[in-house]
Design a protein around this motif. Sequence first.
Motif, short mmCIF file in Angstrom:
data_model
loop_
_atom_site.label_atom_id
_atom_site.label_comp_id
_atom_site.label_asym_id
_atom_site.label_seq_id
_atom_site.Cartn_x
_atom_site.Cartn_y
_atom_site.Cartn_z
N LEU A 218 0.87 -1.16 -0.04
CA LEU A 218 0.03 -0.14 0.08
C LEU A 218 0.90 1.28 -0.02
O LEU A 218 0.67 2.40 -0.62
CB LEU A 218 -1.00 0.04 1.28
N ARG A 219 1.97 1.07 0.83
CA ARG A 219 2.76 2.45 0.81
C ARG A 219 3.55 2.57 -0.25
O ARG A 219 3.52 3.86 -1.05
CB ARG A 219 3.90 2.31 1.80
N VAL A 239 -6.10 4.47 -2.34
CA VAL A 239 -5.08 3.78 -1.66
C VAL A 239 -5.09 4.14 -0.11
O VAL A 239 -4.86 3.60 0.69
CB VAL A 239 -3.70 3.88 -2.40
N ARG A 240 -5.19 5.46 0.04
CA ARG A 240 -4.85 5.94 1.55
C ARG A 240 -6.19 5.30 2.40
O ARG A 240 -5.72 5.02 3.64
CB ARG A 240 -4.97 7.59 1.49
N ALA A 241 -7.30 5.46 1.68
CA ALA A 241 -8.44 4.75 2.50
C ALA A 241 -8.21 3.38 2.84
O ALA A 241 -8.43 2.85 4.24
CB ALA A 241 -9.63 4.76 1.66
N SER A 257 -3.52 7.23 13.98
CA SER A 257 -4.48 8.54 14.47
C SER A 257 -4.27 9.82 13.52
O SER A 257 -5.12 10.57 13.72
CB SER A 257 -4.05 8.56 15.95
N ARG A 258 -2.81 9.72 13.16
CA ARG A 258 -2.93 11.08 11.97
C ARG A 258 -3.43 10.67 10.67
O ARG A 258 -4.15 11.73 10.24
CB ARG A 258 -1.27 11.23 11.82
N VAL A 259 -3.26 9.85 10.02
CA VAL A 259 -3.57 9.36 8.81
C VAL A 259 -5.08 9.13 8.77
O VAL A 259 -5.69 9.58 7.63
CB VAL A 259 -2.69 8.06 7.93
N GLY A 260 -5.60 8.62 9.65
CA GLY A 260 -7.23 8.19 9.47
C GLY A 260 -8.06 9.30 9.35
O GLY A 260 -8.59 9.45 8.20
N THR A 280 -14.98 3.89 1.71
CA THR A 280 -14.07 2.95 2.30
C THR A 280 -13.10 3.67 3.31
O THR A 280 -12.93 2.73 4.52
CB THR A 280 -13.11 2.51 1.20
N SER A 281 -12.83 4.96 3.34
CA SER A 281 -12.06 5.52 4.38
C SER A 281 -12.94 5.62 5.85
O SER A 281 -12.39 5.31 6.78
CB SER A 281 -11.55 6.79 3.95
#
Length: 414
Positions: A218-219, A239-241, A257-260, A280-281
């Motif tokens: 994913l990264r 992809v981020r989701a 906690s930051r990305v979500g 999805t996110s």
Amino acid sequence: MEPQLSGDRVESALRGLLDHSLISLVDSEDSGEAVRCVQTHGVLLDSVAATVPDDRRPLLVQGAVRLLEAEIPAEVEVGGAAVGGRVRGLVPHVTRLLELVEDHDTGAGVVGVANLLDRHVFESGDYQASLHVAQAAMKTADLYLGEDHPLTLDAGHNTALALFRLGRFEDSEALHRKVIGGRERVFGEEHPETLRSFLALHEPLGLLGRFVEGLAVLRRTREVRGRILGESHPDTLYVRALLIEYLASAGEEEEFSRVGPETVALCEEFLGPDSMATVTSRHTYAYGLHRFGRYEQAEPVARAALSDRQRVQGAEHPLALSAAILLSWILAERGSLEESISYARLAVNGQERALGPEHPYLLTNRTGLAASLAAFGEVAEAQALARLNLPLCERVLGTDSPVTAKTRSLLPAP
């Protein structure tokens, strides 16, 4: 056709066939709406087929492809349950047409339309039908187009997606890797089609417990898509989701906690509430909050995720059922056991219909439902579910699986 048939001759022929019960007019409501269809007796089909000269057969196949192309939308919407339902009735026609291919030229047309149909059917959530079409297309494509033809690789990609959804995780991973190799040879490492297969690899890796590998996939996909398409592009945000879930599964709470919440906000801002990236996110963020034990925060997010899935994909879609089971877990942790059981029942009954009686998801969730029923005092129903589930768990998941052990513990000692 030469000479061309006039309308009045066609009308006379159809009326004669109706009078002799060789065809009938029926309404099919498989898609949720009535569609007038002609049902044809096998004797008639065999008689017509036997009189077609060999040199005319490719023309009939090509004509059938054109008719199918006119019926199947060229654009496939992720999560497009409505369109998939409307075209699902074409599955037996397309799979039969794949059997009639005899050369490269007709093969390319038929495999192309089969791949398109399969993508619609997959997005509708009918993974059994999707696998049936994809495997038939891959077989024909291998035979007449070659293993590195783009259409063959498309069929392989579709097959790997369906295998994953049906719980065949090892088979899915192996086929994805084969398709990735072919797409790298044909297109290069950073081509969108290669990245599409590379991204899909994270799914079987995750269900096989290889979260670090899935996170790396994913990264890498996010980095390439962000560089080429931009950070706010729908494909990058999707992809981020997906990344949110894997950060949670890998225990990366600080980054989660930051990305979500940041990803959810970006999806809502740039794509709107009904985008699959946004849906999805929200779903993956709710899953992560549950994973980290933040149940009070998770409940409203999970309720919103379930509402999203049901609105966008339909209440019977497997991903909507997944959102329902997530909400049931969260409610159980918050002490709302009766409501939790109602959502678990909804998910288990739906998964049995959608995924089949031996899918790993179903077996796991049925055991969870049985445990909740036992905790709620419904011991007889809990034990009945456990008795049904135990032999399936032993065969599919293994006798030493934690789910099997939990199922066994719900039954009285022999």
